[in-house]
Design a protein around this motif. Structure first.
Motif, PDB file in Angstrom:
ATOM      1  N   GLY A 277       0.787  -1.222   0.000  1.00 38.77           N
ATOM      2  CA  GLY A 277       0.000   0.000   0.000  1.00 38.77           C
ATOM      3  C   GLY A 277       0.817   1.268   0.000  1.00 38.77           C
ATOM      4  O   GLY A 277       0.261   2.363  -0.089  1.00 38.77           O
ATOM      5  N   THR A 278       2.137   1.138   0.127  1.00 40.10           N
ATOM      6  CA  THR A 278       3.005   2.316   0.115  1.00 40.10           C
ATOM      7  C   THR A 278       4.052   2.141  -0.979  1.00 40.10           C
ATOM      8  O   THR A 278       5.189   1.733  -0.705  1.00 40.10           O
ATOM      9  N   PRO A 279       3.699   2.396  -2.226  1.00 38.22           N
ATOM     10  CA  PRO A 279       4.631   2.160  -3.331  1.00 38.22           C
ATOM     11  C   PRO A 279       5.843   3.083  -3.270  1.00 38.22           C
ATOM     12  O   PRO A 279       5.727   4.276  -2.962  1.00 38.22           O
ATOM     13  N   VAL A 280       7.004   2.501  -3.546  1.00 35.47           N
ATOM     14  CA  VAL A 280       8.249   3.264  -3.589  1.00 35.47           C
ATOM     15  C   VAL A 280       8.664   3.516  -5.034  1.00 35.47           C
ATOM     16  O   VAL A 280       9.167   4.583  -5.368  1.00 35.47           O
ATOM     17  N   ILE A 281       8.437   2.526  -5.893  1.00 33.23           N
ATOM     18  CA  ILE A 281       8.707   2.645  -7.326  1.00 33.23           C
ATOM     19  C   ILE A 281       7.390   2.483  -8.072  1.00 33.23           C
ATOM     20  O   ILE A 281       6.647   1.517  -7.839  1.00 33.23           O
ATOM     21  N   ARG A 282       7.097   3.436  -8.961  1.00 33.18           N
ATOM     22  CA  ARG A 282       5.826   3.421  -9.679  1.00 33.18           C
ATOM     23  C   ARG A 282       6.077   3.407 -11.196  1.00 33.18           C
ATOM     24  O   ARG A 282       6.628   4.359 -11.729  1.00 33.18           O
ATOM     25  N   ASP A 283       5.674   2.337 -11.850  1.00 27.24           N
ATOM     26  CA  ASP A 283       5.686   2.237 -13.308  1.00 27.24           C
ATOM     27  C   ASP A 283       7.005   2.762 -13.892  1.00 27.24           C
ATOM     28  O   ASP A 283       7.027   3.616 -14.778  1.00 27.24           O
ATOM     29  N   PHE A 284       8.108   2.212 -13.405  1.00 27.78           N
ATOM     30  CA  PHE A 284       9.447   2.662 -13.798  1.00 27.78           C
ATOM     31  C   PHE A 284       9.879   1.936 -15.064  1.00 27.78           C
ATOM     32  O   PHE A 284       9.953   0.703 -15.092  1.00 27.78           O
ATOM     33  N   THR A 285      10.145   2.688 -16.124  1.00 29.96           N
ATOM     34  CA  THR A 285      10.586   2.114 -17.398  1.00 29.96           C
ATOM     35  C   THR A 285      11.857   2.824 -17.845  1.00 29.96           C
ATOM     36  O   THR A 285      11.887   4.054 -17.963  1.00 29.96           O
ATOM     37  N   LEU A 286      12.913   2.035 -18.068  1.00 30.05           N
ATOM     38  CA  LEU A 286      14.201   2.610 -18.444  1.00 30.05           C
ATOM     39  C   LEU A 286      15.021   1.566 -19.184  1.00 30.05           C
ATOM     40  O   LEU A 286      15.040   0.394 -18.797  1.00 30.05           O
ATOM     41  N   ALA A 287      15.681   1.989 -20.233  1.00 33.69           N
ATOM     42  CA  ALA A 287      16.587   1.116 -20.976  1.00 33.69           C
ATOM     43  C   ALA A 287      18.013   1.629 -20.825  1.00 33.69           C
ATOM     44  O   ALA A 287      18.286   2.804 -21.080  1.00 33.69           O
ATOM     45  N   VAL A 288      18.905   0.749 -20.370  1.00 33.39           N
ATOM     46  CA  VAL A 288      20.320   1.070 -20.233  1.00 33.39           C
ATOM     47  C   VAL A 288      21.064   0.279 -21.307  1.00 33.39           C
ATOM     48  O   VAL A 288      21.289  -0.923 -21.147  1.00 33.39           O
ATOM     49  N   PRO A 289      21.423   0.903 -22.421  1.00 31.95           N
ATOM     50  CA  PRO A 289      22.073   0.160 -23.520  1.00 31.95           C
ATOM     51  C   PRO A 289      23.425  -0.399 -23.086  1.00 31.95           C
ATOM     52  O   PRO A 289      24.058   0.091 -22.147  1.00 31.95           O
ATOM     53  N   ASN A 290      23.845  -1.424 -23.788  1.00 39.77           N
ATOM     54  CA  ASN A 290      25.132  -2.038 -23.494  1.00 39.77           C
ATOM     55  C   ASN A 290      26.264  -1.027 -23.654  1.00 39.77           C
ATOM     56  O   ASN A 290      26.330  -0.277 -24.632  1.00 39.77           O
ATOM     57  N   GLY A 291      27.140  -0.988 -22.650  1.00 41.39           N
ATOM     58  CA  GLY A 291      28.310  -0.124 -22.712  1.00 41.39           C
ATOM     59  C   GLY A 291      28.043   1.339 -22.451  1.00 41.39           C
ATOM     60  O   GLY A 291      28.935   2.167 -22.620  1.00 41.39           O
ATOM     61  N   ARG A 292      26.835   1.675 -21.989  1.00 42.94           N
ATOM     62  CA  ARG A 292      26.492   3.076 -21.745  1.00 42.94           C
ATOM     63  C   ARG A 292      26.484   3.373 -20.245  1.00 42.94           C
ATOM     64  O   ARG A 292      26.328   2.488 -19.407  1.00 42.94           O
TER      65      ARG A 292
END
Length: 327
Positions: free
Chosen positions: A98-113
């Protein structure tokens, strides 16, 4: 004072009565001895009760650890080869229901970046790292490395491919050499030397009584906090991971050493997937992508120049640090 109040009372009144001739000095002395003998067992019982309370509190913590469920060690091997692209897709997580810390988190970390996570304290930056390391399992969404869901990978296989340097350094009561080789037992001497050179702690190790064979007592209590952090960074270099995570890794070093470490980090991060958590924005200006988090969500994303041009949350953080604006 409370323990001696009875003796003092006997001495005062006994002295008065003795001067009046009502009792002898011997009687006063005997009463004082009797009073001490009477109070001694009471004091001892009180001390034992305090020790019992301390023992009960310690036992509760011990049994709380023993009652923790063992981590699930099932799962396949992480197939990384030479690439390590990380993808967070609609990730949601809460430490307490009931106490969300992360909400609908979308992220792409490309290789080598190199991707940097910034934001106020409590915005969820470190939680994202904890989820990637599977210290906690997500409630919904997916975290993938090279398209492989990490929930299908064993924790051991996952963590062997990730090195992390935390703000709070953890060292072991062992030699400097063994601490450096903790993440890579088969590391050769030249690898240790190269890692020590890159992390700017060569001179520090040379000044230790036995050099690499110096035993760190009390988890590194015989060296400074800054030196402990340098060794932790060198240990990450020795591990040669596919993914490198730095959680405010230069927070306990001086400005000059920080600049040298940044140069070393820039070298080791080339071609390596890196996630950097930073409060000092000077450490992440060269990042390929900067993600500004706020209350568990992504507020802004872009390069350093792009985010400054937007004059949004990142601009406010930057100006607070470098222009002296009030928060």
């Amino acid at each position: 004072c409370k323990g001696n109040s009875g003796v003092v009372s006997i001495a005062v009144f006994g002295g008065y009565f003795s001067m009046k001739g009502l009792i002898s000095v011997g009687v006063v002395s005997a009463f004082i001895v009797y009073a001490k003998q009477f109070s001694r067992p009471i004091n001892e019982i009180a001390q034992i009760y305090g020790q019992l309370q301390t023992a009960v509190a310690g036992a509760e913590r011990v049994f709380a650890v023993l009652d923790e469920e063992t981590e699930d060690k099932n799962g396949g091997m992480l197939e990384t080869d030479e690439k390590a692209a990380v993808t967070f897709q609609n990730v949601c997580f809460a430490y307490e229901p009931g106490t969300p810390v992360i909400r609908d988190f979308t992220l792409a970390v490309p290789n080598g970046r190199k991707v940097a996570l910034v934001g106020a304290t409590g915005s969820g930056k470190t939680t994202i790292v904890n989820l990637l390391m599977r210290f906690y399992d997500i409630e919904s969404g997916e975290i993938r490395i090279n398209g492989q869901d990490i929930s299908d990978v064993s924790r051991e296989s996952l963590r062997r491919n990730i090195a992390i340097v935390l703000q709070d350094t953890v060292l072991f009561s062992d030699t400097v050499r063994n601490n450096l080789k903790y993440g890579n037992d088969s590391a050769a001497e030249d690898q240790l030397t190269a890692a020590v050179e890159m992390s700017q702690c060569r001179d520090m190790i040379w000044l230790l009584p036995q050099g690499y064979d110096t035993v760190l007592t009390g988890s590194g209590a015989n060296i400074s906090q800054g030196q402990r952090q340098l060794l932790a960074i060198a240990r990450a270099f020795v591990a040669n991971p596919k993914i490198l995570i730095l959680d405010e890794a230069t927070s306990n070093v001086d400005t000059r050493t920080e600049k040298a470490i940044q140069d070393a980090m820039h070298s080791i991060m080339q071609g390596r997937t890196s996630i950097v958590i930073a409060h000092r924005l000077s450490t992440i200006r060269d990042s390929d992508l900067i993600v500004v988090m706020e209350r568990g969500e992504i507020a802004e994303r872009g390069s350093h120049e792009e985010l400054l041009a937007k004059k949004g949350r990142y601009y406010e953080l930057y100006m607070t640090q470098y222009a002296g604006f009030a928060t």
